[in-house]
Design a protein around this motif. Structure first.
Motif, PDB file in Angstrom:
ATOM      1  N   LYS A   1       2.909 -16.527 -13.070  1.00 50.74           N
ATOM      2  CA  LYS A   1       2.289 -16.420 -11.752  1.00 50.74           C
ATOM      3  C   LYS A   1       1.058 -17.316 -11.640  1.00 50.74           C
ATOM      4  O   LYS A   1       0.814 -17.915 -10.595  1.00 50.74           O
ATOM      5  CB  LYS A   1       1.926 -14.966 -11.448  1.00 50.74           C
ATOM      6  CG  LYS A   1       3.146 -14.127 -11.151  1.00 50.74           C
ATOM      7  CD  LYS A   1       2.775 -12.711 -10.787  1.00 50.74           C
ATOM      8  CE  LYS A   1       4.041 -11.928 -10.458  1.00 50.74           C
ATOM      9  NZ  LYS A   1       3.768 -10.656  -9.822  1.00 50.74           N
ATOM     10  N   ILE A   2       0.289 -17.417 -12.715  1.00 44.85           N
ATOM     11  CA  ILE A   2      -0.869 -18.312 -12.715  1.00 44.85           C
ATOM     12  C   ILE A   2      -0.397 -19.754 -12.573  1.00 44.85           C
ATOM     13  O   ILE A   2      -0.916 -20.511 -11.752  1.00 44.85           O
ATOM     14  CB  ILE A   2      -1.709 -18.122 -13.993  1.00 44.85           C
ATOM     15  CG1 ILE A   2      -2.384 -16.752 -13.981  1.00 44.85           C
ATOM     16  CG2 ILE A   2      -2.740 -19.242 -14.126  1.00 44.85           C
ATOM     17  CD1 ILE A   2      -2.995 -16.353 -15.311  1.00 44.85           C
ATOM     18  N   ASP A   3       0.605 -20.134 -13.364  1.00 50.69           N
ATOM     19  CA  ASP A   3       1.136 -21.502 -13.314  1.00 50.69           C
ATOM     20  C   ASP A   3       1.709 -21.847 -11.940  1.00 50.69           C
ATOM     21  O   ASP A   3       1.611 -22.987 -11.485  1.00 50.69           O
ATOM     22  CB  ASP A   3       2.213 -21.698 -14.385  1.00 50.69           C
ATOM     23  CG  ASP A   3       1.653 -21.659 -15.799  1.00 50.69           C
ATOM     24  OD1 ASP A   3       0.425 -21.806 -15.963  1.00 50.69           O
ATOM     25  OD2 ASP A   3       2.451 -21.457 -16.741  1.00 50.69           O
ATOM     26  N   ALA A   4       2.305 -20.851 -11.266  1.00 50.88           N
ATOM     27  CA  ALA A   4       2.898 -21.081  -9.949  1.00 50.88           C
ATOM     28  C   ALA A   4       1.869 -21.030  -8.829  1.00 50.88           C
ATOM     29  O   ALA A   4       2.208 -21.243  -7.671  1.00 50.88           O
ATOM     30  CB  ALA A   4       3.990 -20.042  -9.699  1.00 50.88           C
ATOM     31  N   GLY A   5       0.624 -20.737  -9.161  1.00 53.68           N
ATOM     32  CA  GLY A   5      -0.429 -20.666  -8.159  1.00 53.68           C
ATOM     33  C   GLY A   5      -0.411 -19.370  -7.362  1.00 53.68           C
ATOM     34  O   GLY A   5      -1.043 -19.266  -6.325  1.00 53.68           O
ATOM     35  N   GLN A   6       0.305 -18.358  -7.848  1.00 49.91           N
ATOM     36  CA  GLN A   6       0.391 -17.074  -7.149  1.00 49.91           C
ATOM     37  C   GLN A   6      -0.772 -16.160  -7.490  1.00 49.91           C
ATOM     38  O   GLN A   6      -1.012 -15.185  -6.783  1.00 49.91           O
ATOM     39  CB  GLN A   6       1.705 -16.371  -7.504  1.00 49.91           C
ATOM     40  CG  GLN A   6       2.936 -17.119  -7.046  1.00 49.91           C
ATOM     41  CD  GLN A   6       4.209 -16.490  -7.567  1.00 49.91           C
ATOM     42  OE1 GLN A   6       4.215 -15.838  -8.603  1.00 49.91           O
ATOM     43  NE2 GLN A   6       5.295 -16.695  -6.836  1.00 49.91           N
ATOM     44  N   VAL A   7      -1.469 -16.458  -8.579  1.00 44.86           N
ATOM     45  CA  VAL A   7      -2.606 -15.645  -9.016  1.00 44.86           C
ATOM     46  C   VAL A   7      -3.765 -16.579  -9.318  1.00 44.86           C
ATOM     47  O   VAL A   7      -3.610 -17.560 -10.036  1.00 44.86           O
ATOM     48  CB  VAL A   7      -2.258 -14.826 -10.289  1.00 44.86           C
ATOM     49  CG1 VAL A   7      -3.475 -14.112 -10.822  1.00 44.86           C
ATOM     50  CG2 VAL A   7      -1.138 -13.845 -10.002  1.00 44.86           C
ATOM     51  N   SER A   8      -4.921 -16.251  -8.767  1.00 44.41           N
ATOM     52  CA  SER A   8      -6.132 -17.012  -9.042  1.00 44.41           C
ATOM     53  C   SER A   8      -6.843 -16.391 -10.238  1.00 44.41           C
ATOM     54  O   SER A   8      -6.865 -15.171 -10.385  1.00 44.41           O
ATOM     55  CB  SER A   8      -7.044 -16.968  -7.814  1.00 44.41           C
ATOM     56  OG  SER A   8      -8.262 -17.608  -8.094  1.00 44.41           O
ATOM     57  N   MET A   9      -7.408 -17.204 -11.078  1.00 44.75           N
ATOM     58  CA  MET A   9      -8.134 -16.696 -12.243  1.00 44.75           C
ATOM     59  C   MET A   9      -9.531 -16.206 -11.859  1.00 44.75           C
ATOM     60  O   MET A   9     -10.011 -15.235 -12.433  1.00 44.75           O
ATOM     61  CB  MET A   9      -8.261 -17.793 -13.307  1.00 44.75           C
ATOM     62  CG  MET A   9      -6.958 -18.156 -13.979  1.00 44.75           C
ATOM     63  SD  MET A   9      -6.291 -16.813 -14.963  1.00 44.75           S
ATOM     64  CE  MET A   9      -7.460 -16.739 -16.280  1.00 44.75           C
ATOM     65  N   THR A  10     -10.165 -16.881 -10.915  1.00 42.15           N
ATOM     66  CA  THR A  10     -11.548 -16.558 -10.546  1.00 42.15           C
ATOM     67  C   THR A  10     -11.626 -16.309  -9.049  1.00 42.15           C
ATOM     68  O   THR A  10     -10.631 -16.359  -8.342  1.00 42.15           O
ATOM     69  CB  THR A  10     -12.491 -17.707 -10.939  1.00 42.15           C
ATOM     70  OG1 THR A  10     -12.068 -18.894 -10.271  1.00 42.15           O
ATOM     71  CG2 THR A  10     -12.497 -17.949 -12.438  1.00 42.15           C
ATOM     72  N   GLY A  11     -12.815 -16.045  -8.575  1.00 44.25           N
ATOM     73  CA  GLY A  11     -13.020 -15.762  -7.158  1.00 44.25           C
ATOM     74  C   GLY A  11     -12.954 -14.268  -6.904  1.00 44.25           C
ATOM     75  O   GLY A  11     -12.633 -13.482  -7.801  1.00 44.25           O
TER      76      GLY A  11
END
Length: 69
Positions: free
Chosen positions: A31-41
């Motif tokens: 999901k992180i790689d696909a841009g579905q989950v942001s790490m920060t913010g």
């Protein structure tokens, strides 16, 4: 913290290695790689993990202090 308790704790690296070996992190990484989950913010994974950790720790402290949940 006593030396016995400290010695029995797993390091963060050990825990991550166990999660990776079990495959538990594969979906999160996908999901992180696909841009579905942001790490920060404000809605990111890291702030959410920190918030959940603090809530759990504070709940445990309050339970210990009061003597009941």
């Amino acid at each position: 913290m006593t030396e016995e308790k400290s010695a029995s704790l797993a390091s963060g690296d050990e825990l991550v290695a166990q999660l990776q070996a079990s495959g538990a992190l594969d979906e999160v990484f996908a999901k992180i790689d696909a841009g579905q989950v942001s790490m920060t913010g404000s809605d990111g994974l890291l702030p959410a993990l920190l918030k959940t950790t603090l809530k759990r720790g504070l709940g445990a402290e309050l339970t210990d202090h009061l003597g009941y949940e």
